[in-house]
Design a protein around this motif. Structure first.
Motif, PDB file in Angstrom:
ATOM      1  N   CYS A 112       0.829  -0.979  -0.055  1.00 10.31           N
ATOM      2  CA  CYS A 112      -0.051  -0.162   0.142  1.00 10.31           C
ATOM      3  C   CYS A 112       0.878   1.585  -0.004  1.00 10.31           C
ATOM      4  N   GLN A 113       1.857   1.021   1.095  1.00  7.90           N
ATOM      5  CA  GLN A 113       2.770   2.266   0.802  1.00  7.90           C
ATOM      6  C   GLN A 113       3.746   2.623  -0.258  1.00  7.90           C
ATOM      7  N   ALA A 114       3.742   1.610  -1.268  1.00 10.61           N
ATOM      8  CA  ALA A 114       5.091   2.050  -2.062  1.00 10.61           C
ATOM      9  C   ALA A 114       3.467   2.428  -3.205  1.00 10.61           C
ATOM     10  N   ALA A 115       2.285   1.927  -3.154  1.00 12.14           N
ATOM     11  CA  ALA A 115       1.795   2.200  -4.077  1.00 12.14           C
ATOM     12  C   ALA A 115       1.010   3.521  -4.290  1.00 12.14           C
ATOM     13  N   ALA A 116       0.760   4.371  -2.982  1.00 12.06           N
ATOM     14  CA  ALA A 116       0.880   5.349  -2.092  1.00 12.06           C
ATOM     15  C   ALA A 116       1.998   6.572  -2.841  1.00 12.06           C
ATOM     16  N   LEU A 117       2.700   6.020  -3.088  1.00 11.29           N
ATOM     17  CA  LEU A 117       4.419   6.783  -3.437  1.00 11.29           C
ATOM     18  C   LEU A 117       4.438   6.854  -4.354  1.00 11.29           C
ATOM     19  N   GLN A 118       3.954   5.619  -5.908  1.00  8.20           N
ATOM     20  CA  GLN A 118       3.937   5.416  -6.955  1.00  8.20           C
ATOM     21  C   GLN A 118       2.810   6.638  -7.732  1.00  8.20           C
ATOM     22  N   LEU A 119       1.586   6.272  -6.492  1.00  2.66           N
ATOM     23  CA  LEU A 119       0.688   8.022  -7.149  1.00  2.66           C
ATOM     24  C   LEU A 119       0.903   9.584  -7.074  1.00  2.66           C
ATOM     25  N   SER A 120       2.122   9.237  -6.293  1.00  7.55           N
ATOM     26  CA  SER A 120       2.454  10.408  -6.147  1.00  7.55           C
ATOM     27  C   SER A 120       3.911  10.820  -7.762  1.00  7.55           C
ATOM     28  N   VAL A 121       4.071  10.016  -7.512  1.00  3.20           N
ATOM     29  CA  VAL A 121       5.044  10.074  -9.261  1.00  3.20           C
ATOM     30  C   VAL A 121       3.381  10.028 -10.647  1.00  3.20           C
ATOM     31  N   HIS A 122       2.455  10.004 -10.800  1.00  2.00           N
ATOM     32  CA  HIS A 122       1.216  10.622 -11.837  1.00  2.00           C
ATOM     33  C   HIS A 122       1.134  11.560 -11.134  1.00  2.00           C
ATOM     34  N   ILE A 123       0.663  12.071 -10.606  1.00  3.14           N
ATOM     35  CA  ILE A 123       0.620  13.363 -10.089  1.00  3.14           C
ATOM     36  C   ILE A 123       1.700  14.473 -10.301  1.00  3.14           C
ATOM     37  N   GLN A 124       2.451  14.163 -10.221  1.00  2.00           N
ATOM     38  CA  GLN A 124       3.330  14.721 -10.573  1.00  2.00           C
ATOM     39  C   GLN A 124       3.066  15.206 -12.799  1.00  2.00           C
ATOM     40  N   GLU A 125       3.522  14.094 -13.233  1.00  2.00           N
ATOM     41  CA  GLU A 125       3.104  13.944 -14.153  1.00  2.00           C
ATOM     42  C   GLU A 125       1.836  14.489 -14.921  1.00  2.00           C
ATOM     43  N   LEU A 126       0.895  14.674 -13.924  1.00  2.00           N
ATOM     44  CA  LEU A 126      -0.246  15.430 -13.734  1.00  2.00           C
ATOM     45  C   LEU A 126       0.262  17.086 -14.391  1.00  2.00           C
ATOM     46  N   GLU A 127       1.092  17.605 -13.363  1.00  2.00           N
ATOM     47  CA  GLU A 127       1.264  18.961 -12.897  1.00  2.00           C
ATOM     48  C   GLU A 127       1.667  19.691 -14.524  1.00  2.00           C
ATOM     49  N   THR A 128       2.179  18.079 -15.212  1.00  2.00           N
ATOM     50  CA  THR A 128       2.712  19.255 -16.509  1.00  2.00           C
ATOM     51  C   THR A 128       1.227  19.374 -18.037  1.00  2.00           C
ATOM     52  N   VAL A 129       1.039  17.670 -17.865  1.00  2.00           N
ATOM     53  CA  VAL A 129       0.291  18.283 -18.420  1.00  2.00           C
ATOM     54  C   VAL A 129      -1.294  18.769 -18.426  1.00  2.00           C
ATOM     55  N   GLY A 130      -1.621  19.172 -17.052  1.00  2.00           N
ATOM     56  CA  GLY A 130      -2.995  20.258 -16.592  1.00  2.00           C
ATOM     57  C   GLY A 130      -3.496  19.218 -16.743  1.00  2.00           C
ATOM     58  N   LEU A 131      -5.315  20.049 -16.633  1.00  2.00           N
ATOM     59  CA  LEU A 131      -6.900  19.795 -15.745  1.00  2.00           C
ATOM     60  C   LEU A 131      -7.115  19.157 -16.884  1.00  2.00           C
ATOM     61  N   ASP A 132      -7.088  20.484 -18.049  1.00  2.00           N
ATOM     62  CA  ASP A 132      -7.839  20.487 -19.149  1.00  2.00           C
ATOM     63  C   ASP A 132      -8.570  20.255 -20.197  1.00  2.00           C
ATOM     64  N   GLU A 133      -8.247  18.888 -20.242  1.00  2.00           N
ATOM     65  CA  GLU A 133      -9.229  17.566 -20.780  1.00  2.00           C
ATOM     66  C   GLU A 133      -8.828  16.623 -20.492  1.00  2.00           C
ATOM     67  N   PRO A 134     -10.432  15.563 -20.186  1.00  2.00           N
ATOM     68  CA  PRO A 134     -10.190  14.870 -19.681  1.00  2.00           C
ATOM     69  C   PRO A 134      -8.749  13.277 -20.083  1.00  2.00           C
ATOM     70  N   SER A 135      -8.200  12.940 -19.571  1.00  2.00           N
ATOM     71  CA  SER A 135      -7.457  11.756 -19.904  1.00  2.00           C
ATOM     72  C   SER A 135      -7.023  11.026 -19.718  1.00  2.00           C
ATOM     73  N   GLU A 136      -6.182   9.891 -19.918  1.00  2.00           N
ATOM     74  CA  GLU A 136      -6.735   8.669 -19.692  1.00  2.00           C
ATOM     75  C   GLU A 136      -5.275   8.501 -18.075  1.00  2.00           C
ATOM     76  N   LEU A 137      -4.721   9.546 -17.807  1.00  2.00           N
ATOM     77  CA  LEU A 137      -3.931   9.968 -16.603  1.00  2.00           C
ATOM     78  C   LEU A 137      -4.555  10.486 -15.395  1.00  2.00           C
ATOM     79  N   GLN A 138      -5.598  10.602 -15.858  1.00  2.10           N
ATOM     80  CA  GLN A 138      -6.826  11.303 -14.133  1.00  2.10           C
ATOM     81  C   GLN A 138      -7.377   9.944 -14.495  1.00  2.10           C
ATOM     82  N   THR A 139      -7.709   9.098 -14.816  1.00  4.62           N
ATOM     83  CA  THR A 139      -8.519   8.163 -15.224  1.00  4.62           C
ATOM     84  C   THR A 139      -7.161   6.739 -14.438  1.00  4.62           C
TER      85      THR A 139
END
Length: 907
Positions: free
Chosen positions: A712-739
């Protein structure tokens, strides 16, 4: 007041360096480190040469753990006052503190040129030897550093300038390290050797060592021989020599010495190992051991003397029967037991009991047999107390070992049958023993172990404290305390126990430098490598690395995002994600795994395989904890970067760089988890026998994996990486990353719920009139608390807030309706679910607290137990109950604070 006084002085004399430094020391000691440092640097940049300022700055830098700055101070002072013996000497010692051996060599020679005194010359020589010892390249040591040191000493020998014993010792050390044994022999046996007078037989011992290295056995034996005449060198002569010694002891009127009789048993052991037929000439081991017991059975050391030779026997029971015949006991009493009339007879009987256990006779008994044995041991223990009726509190009772052995047999029954009554009785008998022998360390150690195994940490703190562990013991036995502190939910006690150990390690780093300096001053050169070896041994200690890591994690669990933000907490402890300061390749296991007295037979003792497996397991768990710590530091660095608007993602030291560190650490964490899982599977597949009860405690690795907290710990930290990626992509359009992120949120909630479900059971319950403990529920609850989901959620909020605001501004400009992005909805669901989980956990804790408080242990009937025994058992039960309540209270308080944090996570 010191600061005020310094300020008064500085008003009158604003350039008084010493006053500034004294003020800085005051600031340092009131916790204002930054102010103290900048004030000190004001003075240091002026390169003072007055002794007061230099000494005061030295004190300050040492307190700041910055010894390298002391060297810079005196480098500047020496340039300005080049002929000062004192400043050159201080410079040399400053280099010694930081282990700058090359600079020490140069400083020593510079000092010798100013003041041509022998000690200064040999300081330089010793610094060359230290370069040889510390060099990574052994060839460089043997071809450059040591030969140069040898030539420097030979120069002084030729000029007949050798004055002190220390100089001869150093010459010997150099020759020995170069492997020049013949030359070293010539020095020791020659006129220089006459200076070796500080130790008795110093020359003889050194010669003996050299003869052995040269395999010149006749000279070695001649030097060792205690009688005149020919040198013994054949097996037959050795046999005759030992037998002559024994005859001499047998013919004596006074009390015989044990040495010759033990020498005979040792000789049988060695001859048997080599398959030498002469073994038979020395006699039958059983008869010889019976004879030894007849002579020395009333000495407490008899058990340790004979225990190491039990493998020479075959007929175990027959041996014990023979020994029993030599034990004088009185008439049988009402209980059916015969007791000794004096302490010598008691010691003989106790020795027979100890040997019986060492031969496995106790373990071979059935349940009834073991219970009868316990009754006999307890009766002998209580009878023996009369011999120590007038003993001081600091003295042990003559019969203490009966009590300890009874506790061991109870533990046998507990581990064999699972009957928890046995562990309560074991605790009871040990508490009784401690009431009569308050200084018995073995009672305390075993109580400590049993309470920890039952999940009760509260009584352990006082027990460990009363052991009064000294100096290096904080490294060798500290693991008994720190292993359980946090895992049983006693966070305040965990901090305290980590501090016990850390205080020793930090003071050792500082103190060892002072020992080295004193050794240089007094010419004790041979001690310097020993001090450095000790420092390295402690700096590379497994326990030191564990305690340091656990202490920082504990501080984060208790404070980060509660008292301070994660970023501030990480900054306060100077934690760096990039740096791994654990010496993995040179890790040393300094634990004393034989600290418990044990008489178990060989097949139940700790083996080398156990030690190896334990170290392997400890290292993997430490790696997991260390990576978790560094990942949290990395998360903090990202959080800090996220708050800095318009930062270039590709910036060398910006977000991109920090994201790559996070990714790299995550990759290492997953690899380590894979190793851990393989290790766990291997244990199950090959049914590896667990460690002996008195062996090393298992790490938290297996329960961490089975609870699911690591995953669970590893998965939570992995999710932080995806959140970081989202910062560069933005929230303008729905995306696979958001899903993907939303699915990750849901998955984490499910995992966390599963961990919580595994905690739901009674940690202490009364079943059919028996008290049953389930400490695993408590340990799993701690894993639930430790999962860093809360920091991941906090990190998400920091990144999603500005993204959402930015999206709203764009939509407003274009006058479009703002649909809430999926990831924002997912995050809101996550925080809601986390609040629900925390509410569930707090309700569970409240229920446990209510249940524990309602347990009326006083009404517990302990059938068949005498009243005094029952009172000791109930006292132990009360301690366990109180400890569970304390743990639940501390965990509950922490979760309430976490709930507040989650409640405030709005985006």
């Amino acid at each position: 007041m010191a600061i005020q006084q310094a300020d008064k002085l500085l008003k009158k004399h604003k350039d008084l360096h010493c006053a500034k430094v004294l003020k800085a020391i005051g600031l340092q000691r009131t916790g204002k480190q930054d102010e103290a440092f900048s004030l000190a640097q004001e003075v240091a940049t002026l390169e003072p040469t007055d002794d007061n300022s230099l000494q005061a700055l030295t004190i300050l830098y040492r307190e700041m753990h910055r010894p390298e700055l002391v060297a810079k101070l005196y480098e500047a002072a020496v340039k300005k006052v080049p002929l000062s013996e004192e400043y050159h000497s201080h410079l040399f010692m400053a280099y010694a503190r930081v282990g700058e051996y090359k600079k020490m060599q140069q400083a020593g020679m510079a000092l010798y040129k100013i003041v041509p005194k022998n000690p200064y010359y040999f300081w330089s020589v010793m610094s060359l030897v230290m370069q040889a010892i510390s060099a990574q390249d052994e060839k460089l040591s043997q071809t450059m550093f040591l030969p140069l040191a040898e030539r420097m000493v030979e120069k002084m020998v030729k000029e007949e300038k050798i004055e002190a014993e220390a100089e001869v010792q150093l010459y010997f050390m150099i020759l020995e390290r170069l492997g020049k044994c013949v030359e070293a022999l010539d020095v020791i046996r020659g006129p220089l050797g006459e200076k070796l007078t500080s130790e008795l037989q110093s020359r003889e011992n050194k010669c003996m060592m050299l003869y052995q290295r040269l395999q010149r056995w006749p000279e070695s034996n001649a030097l060792m021989n205690v009688i005149c005449g020919a040198v013994h060198h054949t097996v037959a002569e050795v046999v005759r020599f030992v037998e002559d010694r024994i005859k001499g002891e047998d013919d004596k009127d006074s009390r015989a010495l044990r040495g010759p009789y033990l020498a005979r048993l040792e000789l049988i052991h060695r001859l048997r190992e080599r398959g030498c037929p002469e073994e038979a000439q020395l006699g039958e081991p059983l008869e010889l051991m019976v004879q030894f017991f007849g002579k020395f059975g009333d000495k407490p050391c008899c058990i340790t003397d004979l225990k190491i030779y039990l493998h020479l026997l075959s007929a175990d029971q027959h041996f014990v029967n023979r020994l029993s015949e030599a034990v004088p006991l009185g008439e049988q009493g009402d209980e059916g037991f015969a007791f000794p009339d004096d302490t010598k007879a008691l010691q003989r009987h106790l020795c027979v009991c100890q040997l019986s256990r060492a031969l496995g006779l106790h373990h071979a008994l059935d349940v009834e047999g073991k219970l009868r044995l316990i009754a006999e041991l307890k009766a002998h223990y209580r009878h023996g107390l009369k011999f120590g009726a007038n003993a001081l509190k600091t003295e042990l009772q003559f019969s203490d070992m009966y009590c300890l052995m009874a506790a061991h047999v109870y533990i046998d029954l507990w581990t064999d049958t699972g009957d928890e009554d046995m562990v309560w009785q074991s605790l009871g008998v040990l508490q009784e023993g401690l009431s009569h022998s308050p200084s018995n360390a073995q009672f305390k150690l075993l109580l400590l172990l049993l309470y920890c195994r039952l999940g009760a940490f509260e009584p352990v703190v006082d027990l460990y404290s009363s052991l009064d562990a000294k100096h290096v013991q904080h490294d060798t036995i500290g693991f008994l305390l720190t292993r359980y502190a946090e895992s049983l939910g006693q966070f305040a006690a965990a901090s305290q126990s980590c501090n016990f150990s850390l205080r020793f390690f930090h003071s050792n780093q500082k103190d060892t430098s002072e020992y080295i300096i004193q050794a240089y001053k007094y010419g004790a050169f041979e001690k310097i490598p020993e001090f450095i070896a000790l420092r390295n041994r402690l700096n590379q200690s497994l326990h030191f690395a564990q305690v340091r890591t656990e202490r920082m994690l504990l501080d984060l669990f208790l404070e980060a995002d509660i008292v301070l933000s994660l970023e501030e907490s990480v900054k306060a402890m100077s934690l760096s994600a990039e740096e791994d300061d654990i010496p993995w390749d040179n890790m040393r296991d300094n634990r004393d795994l034989t600290v418990f007295t044990s008489w178990d037979p060989k097949d139940r003792q700790l083996t080398e395989d156990h030690r190896r497996r334990s170290l392997e397991e400890e290292s993997v768990w430490l790696r997991l904890r260390s990576l978790t710590l560094r990942l949290l530091a990395s998360l903090a660095a990202l959080g800090h970067s996220a708050s800095q608007q318009n930062s270039e993602v590709t910036n060398e030291n910006g977000v991109g760089d920090k994201s790559s560190i996070l990714g790299s650490l995550l990759s290492q964490l997953n690899q380590t988890l894979q190793t851990a899982n393989q290790m766990a599977e291997k244990r199950v597949t090959f049914e590896c026998r667990s460690y002996p009860f008195l062996g090393p405690p298992s790490t938290r690795l297996a329960p961490a994996l089975s609870s699911g907290s690591c995953q669970c710990q590893a998965a939570a930290l992995q999710l932080s990486v995806h959140i970081q990626e989202l910062e560069t992509v933005g929230l303008d359009e729905p995306s696979e990353l958001q899903t993907q992120i939303c699915n990750g949120f849901q998955s984490l909630v499910v995992q966390l719920q599963e961990i919580l479900n595994k905690c739901k059971g009674d940690v202490l319950e009364l079943k059919e009139g028996k008290l049953k403990t389930q400490p695993s529920f408590l340990e799993t609850l701690i894993f639930f608390v430790e999962v860093s989901l809360f920091w991941m959620a906090s990190h998400c909020a920091k990144i999603l807030r500005p993204l959402k605001t930015s999206l709203q501004k764009k939509k407003k400009k274009k006058k479009k309706d703002v649909n809430t992005p999926a990831v924002v909805c997912g995050f809101q669901e996550l925080t809601g679910s986390l609040q629900d989980l925390l509410t569930q956990a707090l309700e569970h804790i409240k229920g446990q607290e209510t249940g524990l408080t309602a347990l009326k242990l006083a009404s517990l009937s302990l059938d068949g137990c005498p009243e005094d025994e029952a009172s000791f058992m109930k006292a132990a039960m009360d301690k366990v109950q109180s400890s569970y309540l304390r743990s639940l209270q501390e965990v509950g308080d922490l979760l309430k604070k976490r709930a507040e944090t989650i409640k405030n996570l709005k985006i």
